[in-house]
Write a protein that holds these residues in place. Structure first.
Motif, mmCIF file in Angstrom:
data_model
loop_
_atom_site.group_PDB
_atom_site.id
_atom_site.type_symbol
_atom_site.label_atom_id
_atom_site.label_comp_id
_atom_site.label_asym_id
_atom_site.label_seq_id
_atom_site.Cartn_x
_atom_site.Cartn_y
_atom_site.Cartn_z
ATOM 1 N N THR A 1 -3.544 47.825 16.424
ATOM 2 C CA THR A 1 -4.335 47.776 17.657
ATOM 3 C C THR A 1 -5.593 48.621 17.532
ATOM 4 O OG1 THR A 1 -2.417 47.383 19.089
ATOM 5 C CG2 THR A 1 -4.351 48.342 20.117
ATOM 6 N N GLU A 2 -5.461 49.787 16.941
ATOM 7 C CA GLU A 2 -6.569 50.741 16.911
ATOM 8 C C GLU A 2 -7.791 50.195 16.174
ATOM 9 O OE1 GLU A 2 -7.148 55.542 16.311
ATOM 10 O OE2 GLU A 2 -5.350 54.544 15.540
ATOM 11 N N ILE A 3 -7.580 49.501 15.078
ATOM 12 C CA ILE A 3 -8.706 48.978 14.304
ATOM 13 C C ILE A 3 -9.477 47.947 15.128
ATOM 14 C CG2 ILE A 3 -9.385 47.704 12.242
ATOM 15 C CD1 ILE A 3 -8.479 50.611 11.776
ATOM 16 N N ASP A 4 -8.764 47.106 15.855
ATOM 17 C CA ASP A 4 -9.441 46.138 16.729
ATOM 18 C C ASP A 4 -10.328 46.851 17.741
ATOM 19 O OD1 ASP A 4 -8.281 43.993 15.479
ATOM 20 O OD2 ASP A 4 -6.681 43.750 16.962
ATOM 21 N N LEU A 5 -9.805 47.905 18.356
ATOM 22 C CA LEU A 5 -10.561 48.608 19.387
ATOM 23 C C LEU A 5 -11.749 49.370 18.799
ATOM 24 C CD1 LEU A 5 -7.641 49.888 21.638
ATOM 25 C CD2 LEU A 5 -9.072 47.864 21.935
ATOM 26 N N LEU A 6 -11.617 49.828 17.565
ATOM 27 C CA LEU A 6 -12.755 50.452 16.892
ATOM 28 C C LEU A 6 -13.866 49.431 16.664
ATOM 29 C CD1 LEU A 6 -10.899 52.604 14.210
ATOM 30 C CD2 LEU A 6 -12.245 53.475 16.115
ATOM 31 N N ARG A 7 -13.489 48.249 16.226
ATOM 32 C CA ARG A 7 -14.479 47.204 15.970
ATOM 33 C C ARG A 7 -15.185 46.769 17.250
ATOM 34 N NH1 ARG A 7 -10.472 43.707 12.045
ATOM 35 N NH2 ARG A 7 -10.977 44.751 10.073
ATOM 36 N N GLY B 1 8.009 40.801 20.089
ATOM 37 C CA GLY B 1 6.815 41.552 20.429
ATOM 38 C C GLY B 1 5.586 41.262 19.603
ATOM 39 N N ALA B 2 5.745 40.634 18.434
ATOM 40 C CA ALA B 2 4.574 40.424 17.579
ATOM 41 C C ALA B 2 4.925 39.431 16.484
ATOM 42 C CB ALA B 2 4.115 41.747 16.963
ATOM 43 N N SER B 3 3.902 38.986 15.766
ATOM 44 C CA SER B 3 4.125 38.104 14.624
ATOM 45 C C SER B 3 4.790 38.902 13.502
ATOM 46 C CB SER B 3 2.793 37.547 14.137
ATOM 47 O OG SER B 3 1.994 38.596 13.598
ATOM 48 N N PRO B 4 5.426 38.212 12.554
ATOM 49 C CA PRO B 4 6.053 38.939 11.440
ATOM 50 C C PRO B 4 5.074 39.838 10.687
ATOM 51 C CG PRO B 4 6.822 36.668 11.474
ATOM 52 C CD PRO B 4 5.730 36.768 12.498
ATOM 53 N N GLN B 5 3.849 39.372 10.505
ATOM 54 C CA GLN B 5 2.864 40.181 9.783
ATOM 55 C C GLN B 5 2.593 41.493 10.511
ATOM 56 O OE1 GLN B 5 2.597 36.998 10.636
ATOM 57 N NE2 GLN B 5 1.622 35.770 9.041
ATOM 58 N N LEU B 6 2.428 41.425 11.819
ATOM 59 C CA LEU B 6 2.173 42.638 12.585
ATOM 60 C C LEU B 6 3.395 43.543 12.614
ATOM 61 C CD1 LEU B 6 0.119 41.284 15.611
ATOM 62 C CD2 LEU B 6 -0.698 42.682 13.724
ATOM 63 N N ARG B 7 4.587 42.950 12.712
ATOM 64 C CA ARG B 7 5.802 43.772 12.745
ATOM 65 C C ARG B 7 5.991 44.549 11.450
ATOM 66 N NH1 ARG B 7 8.246 39.031 14.972
ATOM 67 N NH2 ARG B 7 9.614 38.788 13.177
ATOM 68 N N HIS B 8 5.500 44.004 10.340
ATOM 69 C CA HIS B 8 5.616 44.708 9.059
ATOM 70 C C HIS B 8 4.645 45.873 8.954
ATOM 71 C CE1 HIS B 8 8.545 42.028 7.572
ATOM 72 N NE2 HIS B 8 7.758 41.035 7.255
ATOM 73 N N THR C 1 3.878 50.484 13.789
ATOM 74 C CA THR C 1 4.888 51.535 13.852
ATOM 75 C C THR C 1 5.445 51.658 15.265
ATOM 76 O OG1 THR C 1 3.277 53.263 14.421
ATOM 77 C CG2 THR C 1 3.652 52.812 12.065
ATOM 78 N N MET C 2 6.596 52.281 15.369
ATOM 79 C CA MET C 2 7.238 52.439 16.675
ATOM 80 C C MET C 2 6.435 53.356 17.584
ATOM 81 S SD MET C 2 9.948 50.548 16.896
ATOM 82 C CE MET C 2 10.895 51.293 18.233
ATOM 83 N N GLY C 3 5.938 54.470 17.044
ATOM 84 C CA GLY C 3 5.129 55.361 17.865
ATOM 85 C C GLY C 3 3.842 54.700 18.315
ATOM 86 N N GLY C 4 3.212 53.976 17.409
ATOM 87 C CA GLY C 4 1.991 53.271 17.762
ATOM 88 C C GLY C 4 2.230 52.197 18.808
ATOM 89 N N ASN C 5 3.391 51.547 18.733
ATOM 90 C CA ASN C 5 3.707 50.520 19.730
ATOM 91 C C ASN C 5 3.759 51.123 21.129
ATOM 92 O OD1 ASN C 5 5.792 48.928 21.449
ATOM 93 N ND2 ASN C 5 5.175 47.493 19.851
ATOM 94 N N VAL D 1 -3.862 48.838 26.730
ATOM 95 C CA VAL D 1 -3.646 47.647 27.545
ATOM 96 C C VAL D 1 -4.435 46.457 27.007
ATOM 97 C CG1 VAL D 1 -3.115 48.961 29.618
ATOM 98 C CG2 VAL D 1 -5.480 48.316 29.144
ATOM 99 N N ARG D 2 -3.946 45.258 27.332
ATOM 100 C CA ARG D 2 -4.594 44.024 26.886
ATOM 101 C C ARG D 2 -5.580 43.484 27.929
ATOM 102 N NH1 ARG D 2 -2.097 45.705 22.493
ATOM 103 N NH2 ARG D 2 -2.281 44.246 20.781
ATOM 104 N N CYS D 3 -5.928 44.275 28.896
ATOM 105 C CA CYS D 3 -6.889 43.856 29.918
ATOM 106 C C CYS D 3 -8.231 43.522 29.260
ATOM 107 C CB CYS D 3 -7.067 44.960 30.951
ATOM 108 S SG CYS D 3 -8.346 44.619 32.172
ATOM 109 N N SER D 4 -8.741 42.333 29.508
ATOM 110 C CA SER D 4 -9.991 41.908 28.872
ATOM 111 C C SER D 4 -11.166 42.770 29.311
ATOM 112 C CB SER D 4 -10.267 40.438 29.183
ATOM 113 O OG SER D 4 -10.380 40.225 30.586
ATOM 114 N N TYR D 5 -11.122 43.306 30.515
ATOM 115 C CA TYR D 5 -12.217 44.152 30.994
ATOM 116 C C TYR D 5 -12.216 45.502 30.282
ATOM 117 C CZ TYR D 5 -12.382 40.641 34.663
ATOM 118 O OH TYR D 5 -12.461 39.450 35.351
#
Length: 331
Positions: free
Chosen positions: A33-39, A98-105, A108-112, A117-121
């Motif tokens: 998630t964090e890398i997406d939000l950085l981008r 909760g996620a695709s197999p690639q993401l589940r691999h 991490t549990m703490g990161g989850n 939030v997934r709010c588009s705004y």
């Protein structure tokens, strides 16, 4: 272009010291998630401290018969653990939903637990958002809010908490263990997630530099018979419109123990205490299930776009309870 300093932590104490000393720094684990939000320029740290090599990955039996899950354990590893699947199947099911197999691999549990939030705004970095810019306002309140919360909201934020496994952990009274400037801390899962109130930018009570080290799920015999039900717009890799994590035991057709939490409808993983109060000691009937659902959603505050979630949540509650009590059994 923003410059970001990157370093890889060699030990837990060093990681905490580095991040605590710099208010512009942050931990980096799976990064799903964090890398997406950085981008997207939603998060703008100037230093990232990679904690992937820290020894916080175990999935072990706790002395009380529960399980202790390292914060850096991957979602896929926890879901596959025989200990988790046998004693807490609702946790395994929530992780797999909760996620695709690639993401589940990778995730991490703490990161989850700490995912944003997934709010588009919140995620467009332009629209007013009290989570991203306190005091800016909430675009979702008057905007498109089909996927937003109906429980635990405030005038300042109606974003839905996105985690699936956090819903299962809320039903099971998990505890979140951390390490930081105040030493070791342990938070009950219901206290770990904060409703927005007047401070929607505070989603948890952690201080800057405080690191999740483990998640403890206490022993609960009722959890051996538990399920996670997720209703979503498509069958895979989609966030919940409504979900329910439930564990239940019957004695002679009467509900002897019940744990119930909801996802997709609230600003935090929502422990359904009101519904549990109706159900405990009641006969396992559809009428009792419907009454419990009605009571739990009494204070729902929907918008024009997400009013359907109130009825949907009631139906999900009834369905998950019927699943666990089919033919008078809890298996």
């Amino acid at each position: 272009m923003r410059l970001i300093t990157y370093s890889r932590a060699a030990d837990t104490a060093g990681a905490i010291t580095t991040v605590s000393a710099d208010p512009t720094s942050d931990f980096l684990a799976g990064g799903t998630t964090e890398i997406d939000l950085l981008r997207q320029n939603v998060l703008t740290p100037r230093r990232l401290v990679d904690i992937s090599d820290l020894p916080l990955t175990g999935v072990e039996e706790a002395p009380d018969g529960g399980v202790r899950i390292g914060a850096l354990a991957r979602m896929s590893e926890v879901a596959a653990s025989p200990l988790v699947r046998e004693r807490f199947p609702v946790v395994a099911e929530a992780l797999e939903a909760g996620a695709s197999p690639q993401l589940r691999h990778m995730a991490t549990m703490g990161g989850n637990l700490l995912q944003r939030v997934r709010c588009s705004y919140f995620r467009d970095a332009v629209s007013p958002c009290n989570k991203r810019d306190p005091g800016a306002g909430c675009s979702a309140v008057e905007g498109f809010s089909r996927g937003h919360a109906v429980l635990g909201t405030s005038a300042h934020c109606i974003a839905t908490h996105p985690s699936d496994v956090a819903v299962a952990l809320a039903a099971l009274d998990a505890r979140v263990h951390t390490l930081g400037g105040r030493g070791e801390q342990a938070y009950g899962i219901d206290d770990f997630f904060l409703t927005p109130g007047h401070t929607p930018h505070r989603e948890h009570p952690l201080e800057h530099g405080e690191l999740i080290t483990a998640i403890e799920v206490p022993s609960a015999p009722v959890a051996r018979r538990s399920v996670y039900l997720k209703v979503r717009d498509r069958a895979s890799y989609e966030f919940a419109l409504t979900s329910a994590a439930c564990a239940l035991s019957l004695v002679d057709g009467t509900i002897a123990d019940v744990r119930l939490a909801l996802g997709g409808v609230a600003t935090k993983p929502w422990r359904a205490h009101r519904a549990e109060g109706v159900l405990l000691g009641a006969a396992a009937t559809r009428d009792a299930f419907a009454e419990a659902a009605r009571v739990e959603l009494t204070d729902a505050q929907p918008t024009g776009h997400n009013a359907f979630k109130v009825e949907l949540a009631k139906r999900v509650i009834v369905r998950v309870l019927e699943t666990l009590t089919a033919n008078g059994r809890t298996s």
